[in-house]
Design a protein around this motif. Sequence first.
Motif, PDB file in Angstrom:
ATOM      1  N   PRO A   1       6.369   8.515 -88.074  1.00 51.17           N
ATOM      2  CA  PRO A   1       7.025   7.872 -86.932  1.00 51.17           C
ATOM      3  C   PRO A   1       6.332   6.547 -86.619  1.00 51.17           C
ATOM      4  O   PRO A   1       5.104   6.440 -86.708  1.00 51.17           O
ATOM      5  CB  PRO A   1       6.811   8.861 -85.779  1.00 51.17           C
ATOM      6  CG  PRO A   1       6.380  10.138 -86.401  1.00 51.17           C
ATOM      7  CD  PRO A   1       5.798   9.813 -87.727  1.00 51.17           C
ATOM      8  N   LYS A   2       7.122   5.533 -86.279  1.00 50.10           N
ATOM      9  CA  LYS A   2       6.518   4.247 -85.942  1.00 50.10           C
ATOM     10  C   LYS A   2       7.148   3.677 -84.692  1.00 50.10           C
ATOM     11  O   LYS A   2       8.291   3.967 -84.364  1.00 50.10           O
ATOM     12  CB  LYS A   2       6.607   3.271 -87.108  1.00 50.10           C
ATOM     13  CG  LYS A   2       7.956   2.666 -87.357  1.00 50.10           C
ATOM     14  CD  LYS A   2       7.887   1.655 -88.482  1.00 50.10           C
ATOM     15  CE  LYS A   2       9.268   1.085 -88.751  1.00 50.10           C
ATOM     16  NZ  LYS A   2       9.223   0.063 -89.764  1.00 50.10           N
ATOM     17  N   GLU A   3       6.382   2.894 -83.993  1.00 48.49           N
ATOM     18  CA  GLU A   3       6.812   2.248 -82.754  1.00 48.49           C
ATOM     19  C   GLU A   3       6.154   0.886 -82.682  1.00 48.49           C
ATOM     20  O   GLU A   3       5.052   0.694 -83.195  1.00 48.49           O
ATOM     21  CB  GLU A   3       6.367   3.050 -81.524  1.00 48.49           C
ATOM     22  CG  GLU A   3       6.980   4.400 -81.374  1.00 48.49           C
ATOM     23  CD  GLU A   3       8.313   4.380 -80.652  1.00 48.49           C
ATOM     24  OE1 GLU A   3       8.549   3.446 -79.868  1.00 48.49           O
ATOM     25  OE2 GLU A   3       9.108   5.293 -80.893  1.00 48.49           O
ATOM     26  N   ASN A   4       6.829  -0.029 -82.037  1.00 50.66           N
ATOM     27  CA  ASN A   4       6.197  -1.300 -81.709  1.00 50.66           C
ATOM     28  C   ASN A   4       5.812  -1.171 -80.247  1.00 50.66           C
ATOM     29  O   ASN A   4       6.631  -1.338 -79.354  1.00 50.66           O
ATOM     30  CB  ASN A   4       7.151  -2.466 -81.930  1.00 50.66           C
ATOM     31  CG  ASN A   4       6.419  -3.785 -81.857  1.00 50.66           C
ATOM     32  OD1 ASN A   4       5.574  -3.982 -80.992  1.00 50.66           O
ATOM     33  ND2 ASN A   4       6.724  -4.674 -82.762  1.00 50.66           N
ATOM     34  N   CYS A   5       4.572  -0.805 -80.000  1.00 45.69           N
ATOM     35  CA  CYS A   5       4.154  -0.452 -78.655  1.00 45.69           C
ATOM     36  C   CYS A   5       2.844  -1.129 -78.265  1.00 45.69           C
ATOM     37  O   CYS A   5       2.141  -1.665 -79.100  1.00 45.69           O
ATOM     38  CB  CYS A   5       4.032   1.070 -78.525  1.00 45.69           C
ATOM     39  SG  CYS A   5       3.114   1.843 -79.852  1.00 45.69           S
ATOM     40  N   TRP A   6       2.551  -1.077 -77.007  1.00 50.53           N
ATOM     41  CA  TRP A   6       1.311  -1.573 -76.416  1.00 50.53           C
ATOM     42  C   TRP A   6       1.076  -3.059 -76.661  1.00 50.53           C
ATOM     43  O   TRP A   6      -0.058  -3.529 -76.644  1.00 50.53           O
ATOM     44  CB  TRP A   6       0.103  -0.768 -76.886  1.00 50.53           C
ATOM     45  CG  TRP A   6       0.151   0.668 -76.517  1.00 50.53           C
ATOM     46  CD1 TRP A   6       0.347   1.193 -75.269  1.00 50.53           C
ATOM     47  CD2 TRP A   6       0.033   1.783 -77.386  1.00 50.53           C
ATOM     48  NE1 TRP A   6       0.353   2.561 -75.326  1.00 50.53           N
ATOM     49  CE2 TRP A   6       0.156   2.953 -76.619  1.00 50.53           C
ATOM     50  CE3 TRP A   6      -0.167   1.912 -78.745  1.00 50.53           C
ATOM     51  CZ2 TRP A   6       0.077   4.208 -77.153  1.00 50.53           C
ATOM     52  CZ3 TRP A   6      -0.242   3.161 -79.294  1.00 50.53           C
ATOM     53  CH2 TRP A   6      -0.122   4.296 -78.497  1.00 50.53           C
TER      54      TRP A   6
ATOM     55  N   ASP B   1       3.853  -2.901 -86.035  1.00 52.15           N
ATOM     56  CA  ASP B   1       4.199  -1.523 -85.705  1.00 52.15           C
ATOM     57  C   ASP B   1       2.970  -0.633 -85.766  1.00 52.15           C
ATOM     58  O   ASP B   1       2.048  -0.871 -86.539  1.00 52.15           O
ATOM     59  CB  ASP B   1       5.249  -0.979 -86.684  1.00 52.15           C
ATOM     60  CG  ASP B   1       6.608  -1.595 -86.474  1.00 52.15           C
ATOM     61  OD1 ASP B   1       6.917  -2.008 -85.342  1.00 52.15           O
ATOM     62  OD2 ASP B   1       7.376  -1.660 -87.451  1.00 52.15           O
ATOM     63  N   GLN B   2       2.970   0.405 -84.945  1.00 52.05           N
ATOM     64  CA  GLN B   2       1.931   1.425 -84.934  1.00 52.05           C
ATOM     65  C   GLN B   2       2.536   2.692 -85.523  1.00 52.05           C
ATOM     66  O   GLN B   2       3.695   3.009 -85.266  1.00 52.05           O
ATOM     67  CB  GLN B   2       1.459   1.701 -83.505  1.00 52.05           C
ATOM     68  CG  GLN B   2       1.003   0.461 -82.751  1.00 52.05           C
ATOM     69  CD  GLN B   2      -0.284  -0.092 -83.281  1.00 52.05           C
ATOM     70  OE1 GLN B   2      -1.292   0.595 -83.301  1.00 52.05           O
ATOM     71  NE2 GLN B   2      -0.261  -1.325 -83.738  1.00 52.05           N
ATOM     72  N   TYR B   3       1.757   3.418 -86.304  1.00 50.13           N
ATOM     73  CA  TYR B   3       2.239   4.631 -86.954  1.00 50.13           C
ATOM     74  C   TYR B   3       1.524   5.841 -86.371  1.00 50.13           C
ATOM     75  O   TYR B   3       0.307   5.816 -86.192  1.00 50.13           O
ATOM     76  CB  TYR B   3       2.006   4.565 -88.468  1.00 50.13           C
ATOM     77  CG  TYR B   3       2.860   3.516 -89.128  1.00 50.13           C
ATOM     78  CD1 TYR B   3       4.090   3.857 -89.677  1.00 50.13           C
ATOM     79  CD2 TYR B   3       2.460   2.188 -89.185  1.00 50.13           C
ATOM     80  CE1 TYR B   3       4.889   2.904 -90.283  1.00 50.13           C
ATOM     81  CE2 TYR B   3       3.254   1.231 -89.775  1.00 50.13           C
ATOM     82  CZ  TYR B   3       4.466   1.591 -90.310  1.00 50.13           C
ATOM     83  OH  TYR B   3       5.262   0.646 -90.900  1.00 50.13           O
ATOM     84  N   GLN B   4       2.282   6.903 -86.107  1.00 50.13           N
ATOM     85  CA  GLN B   4       1.700   8.117 -85.542  1.00 50.13           C
ATOM     86  C   GLN B   4       1.271   9.050 -86.673  1.00 50.13           C
ATOM     87  O   GLN B   4       2.073   9.406 -87.543  1.00 50.13           O
ATOM     88  CB  GLN B   4       2.696   8.830 -84.641  1.00 50.13           C
ATOM     89  CG  GLN B   4       2.060   9.984 -83.901  1.00 50.13           C
ATOM     90  CD  GLN B   4       3.043  10.664 -82.974  1.00 50.13           C
ATOM     91  OE1 GLN B   4       4.236  10.670 -83.219  1.00 50.13           O
ATOM     92  NE2 GLN B   4       2.518  11.233 -81.904  1.00 50.13           N
TER      93      GLN B   4
END
Length: 116
Positions: free
Chosen positions: A25-30, A35-38
Amino acid sequence: MESHLEKQNRDVLQKSFEEMICTLPKENCWGFSEDQYQYQSFWFPPRFLQGALSAQQQFQAQPTDIILCSSPRTGTAWLKSLTFATITRASYNDSTTPLLSKMPHDVVPFIEFDHA
């Protein structure tokens, strides 16, 4: 000097990490630019995640190893300096310690950076 076989093995390992990371799962967060990967309930930038995966697969702890663990912005450099100074107190004196000319992160590296 790295042999051809070692380079080939490293390239295969790198490719397998990249393929595995693509499935996470990835999100462009913070507010990060990438992208950050979980992975295992934590969020990682890709370069840190590759280092963590490599360390998990390749690192072999030795009885004399010391692993420092701290959260970001909680005095990691200070912890590294104190640990290095304590362990090497018989090897260096106050005027010859490498900490006079190098950063604590240079004398006590991050495991995930070394494996990235």
